[in-house]
Scaffold this motif. Structure first.
Motif, short mmCIF file in Angstrom:
data_model
loop_
_atom_site.label_atom_id
_atom_site.label_comp_id
_atom_site.label_asym_id
_atom_site.label_seq_id
_atom_site.Cartn_x
_atom_site.Cartn_y
_atom_site.Cartn_z
N LYS A 7 9.65 -7.42 6.56
CA LYS A 7 10.01 -8.53 7.46
C LYS A 7 10.74 -9.63 6.69
N ALA A 8 10.26 -9.91 5.48
CA ALA A 8 10.90 -10.94 4.65
C ALA A 8 12.33 -10.52 4.31
N ILE A 9 12.52 -9.26 3.95
CA ILE A 9 13.86 -8.76 3.60
C ILE A 9 14.79 -8.89 4.81
N GLN A 10 14.27 -8.57 5.98
CA GLN A 10 15.08 -8.67 7.19
C GLN A 10 15.38 -10.12 7.56
N SER A 11 14.50 -11.02 7.17
CA SER A 11 14.65 -12.44 7.51
C SER A 11 15.61 -13.19 6.61
N VAL A 12 15.88 -12.65 5.41
CA VAL A 12 16.71 -13.37 4.44
C VAL A 12 18.07 -13.75 5.00
N PRO A 13 18.82 -12.82 5.60
CA PRO A 13 20.14 -13.24 6.13
C PRO A 13 20.03 -14.36 7.16
N LYS A 14 19.02 -14.30 8.02
CA LYS A 14 18.85 -15.36 9.02
C LYS A 14 18.50 -16.68 8.36
N LEU A 15 17.63 -16.64 7.34
CA LEU A 15 17.27 -17.86 6.62
C LEU A 15 18.49 -18.48 5.95
N ILE A 16 19.30 -17.64 5.33
CA ILE A 16 20.50 -18.14 4.66
C ILE A 16 21.48 -18.70 5.68
N GLU A 17 21.65 -17.99 6.79
CA GLU A 17 22.57 -18.48 7.84
C GLU A 17 22.10 -19.84 8.36
N ARG A 123 26.00 -25.83 -5.70
CA ARG A 123 25.05 -26.92 -5.93
C ARG A 123 24.15 -27.12 -4.70
N LEU A 124 24.75 -27.11 -3.51
CA LEU A 124 23.99 -27.30 -2.29
C LEU A 124 22.97 -26.17 -2.08
N LEU A 125 23.40 -24.93 -2.34
CA LEU A 125 22.49 -23.80 -2.17
C LEU A 125 21.38 -23.83 -3.22
N GLU A 126 21.71 -24.26 -4.43
CA GLU A 126 20.69 -24.39 -5.47
C GLU A 126 19.62 -25.40 -5.05
N GLU A 127 20.05 -26.47 -4.42
CA GLU A 127 19.09 -27.47 -3.93
C GLU A 127 18.17 -26.89 -2.87
N LYS A 128 18.68 -25.94 -2.08
CA LYS A 128 17.90 -25.33 -1.00
C LYS A 128 17.06 -24.14 -1.48
N ARG A 129 17.29 -23.67 -2.70
CA ARG A 129 16.59 -22.48 -3.20
C ARG A 129 15.07 -22.57 -3.06
N PRO A 130 14.43 -23.67 -3.50
CA PRO A 130 12.96 -23.73 -3.37
C PRO A 130 12.48 -23.62 -1.92
N GLU A 131 13.23 -24.22 -1.02
CA GLU A 131 12.88 -24.17 0.40
C GLU A 131 12.97 -22.73 0.93
N ILE A 132 14.03 -22.02 0.58
CA ILE A 132 14.21 -20.64 1.02
C ILE A 132 13.12 -19.76 0.40
N LYS A 133 12.86 -19.96 -0.88
CA LYS A 133 11.83 -19.19 -1.59
C LYS A 133 10.48 -19.36 -0.90
N LYS A 135 9.85 -20.19 2.20
CA LYS A 135 9.85 -19.53 3.51
C LYS A 135 9.66 -18.03 3.36
N ILE A 136 10.31 -17.43 2.37
CA ILE A 136 10.16 -15.98 2.13
C ILE A 136 8.73 -15.67 1.71
N GLU A 137 8.17 -16.49 0.82
CA GLU A 137 6.79 -16.29 0.39
C GLU A 137 5.82 -16.41 1.58
N ASP A 138 6.09 -17.35 2.48
CA ASP A 138 5.24 -17.51 3.66
C ASP A 138 5.31 -16.28 4.56
N ILE A 139 6.50 -15.70 4.70
CA ILE A 139 6.64 -14.49 5.51
C ILE A 139 5.86 -13.34 4.88
N ILE A 140 5.99 -13.20 3.56
CA ILE A 140 5.27 -12.13 2.85
C ILE A 140 3.76 -12.32 2.99
N ALA A 141 3.31 -13.56 2.93
CA ALA A 141 1.88 -13.85 3.04
C ALA A 141 1.38 -13.75 4.48
#
Length: 145
Positions: A7-17, A123-133, A135-141
């Motif tokens: 589910k997390a793998i499938q969610s990554v493109p949507k999270l990035i979008e 730079r903008l995506l690097e700033e968002k990296r912790p937030e995306i990470k 969200k993915i961890e929450d999906i996995i959990a």
């Protein structure tokens, strides 16, 4: 757990979008133009010392005397991003003689007005990296996201 990872793998493109949409890249593009910068972050050409050029300098001191492509605001208002998978392109909905004139001048000046420098996107995506990470961890959990 395996189901959550899928589910997390499938969610990554949507999270990035969603993240890209939240970045409001169009606004960043407009702001860069107002500062007299093109899509690569390079300086635009200077306005001439004509009455029009002097008027432009007075109306927008942030452009430092460089082209900002804002007169009526139509060009700026019509910038939008188009997202396909992991690609984001910048386009303009404006179709008029004014638009064609701007684009001809940009071509002659070897400038692309729509877009933002890659290093700024990175730079903008690097700033968002912790937030995306997170969200993915929450999906996995198995947490609701």
């Amino acid at each position: 757990m395996k189901k959550n990872i899928q589910k997390a793998i499938q969610s990554v493109p949507k999270l990035i979008e969603k993240t890209v949409k939240d970045l409001k890249l169009e606004e960043i593009n407009r702001e860069n133009l107002l500062q007299g910068k093109d899509s690569e972050g390079n300086d635009m050409p200077f306005y001439s010392l004509s009455e029009y050029g002097m008027n432009k300098r007075q109306r927008n001191p942030r452009n430092r005397g460089r082209w900002d492509l804002k007169d009526t605001g139509q060009f700026h208002q019509n910038i939008f991003t188009h997202k396909i998978k992991s690609y984001v392109t910048f386009k303009n909905k404006l179709r008029s003689k004014k638009f064609e004139s701007i684009m001809r001048k940009m071509e002659v000046a070897n400038r692309e007005p729509m877009g933002i420098p890659q290093k700024e996107i990175t730079r903008l995506l690097e700033e968002k990296r912790p937030e995306i990470k997170k969200k993915i961890e929450d999906i996995i959990a198995g947490k609701n996201v």
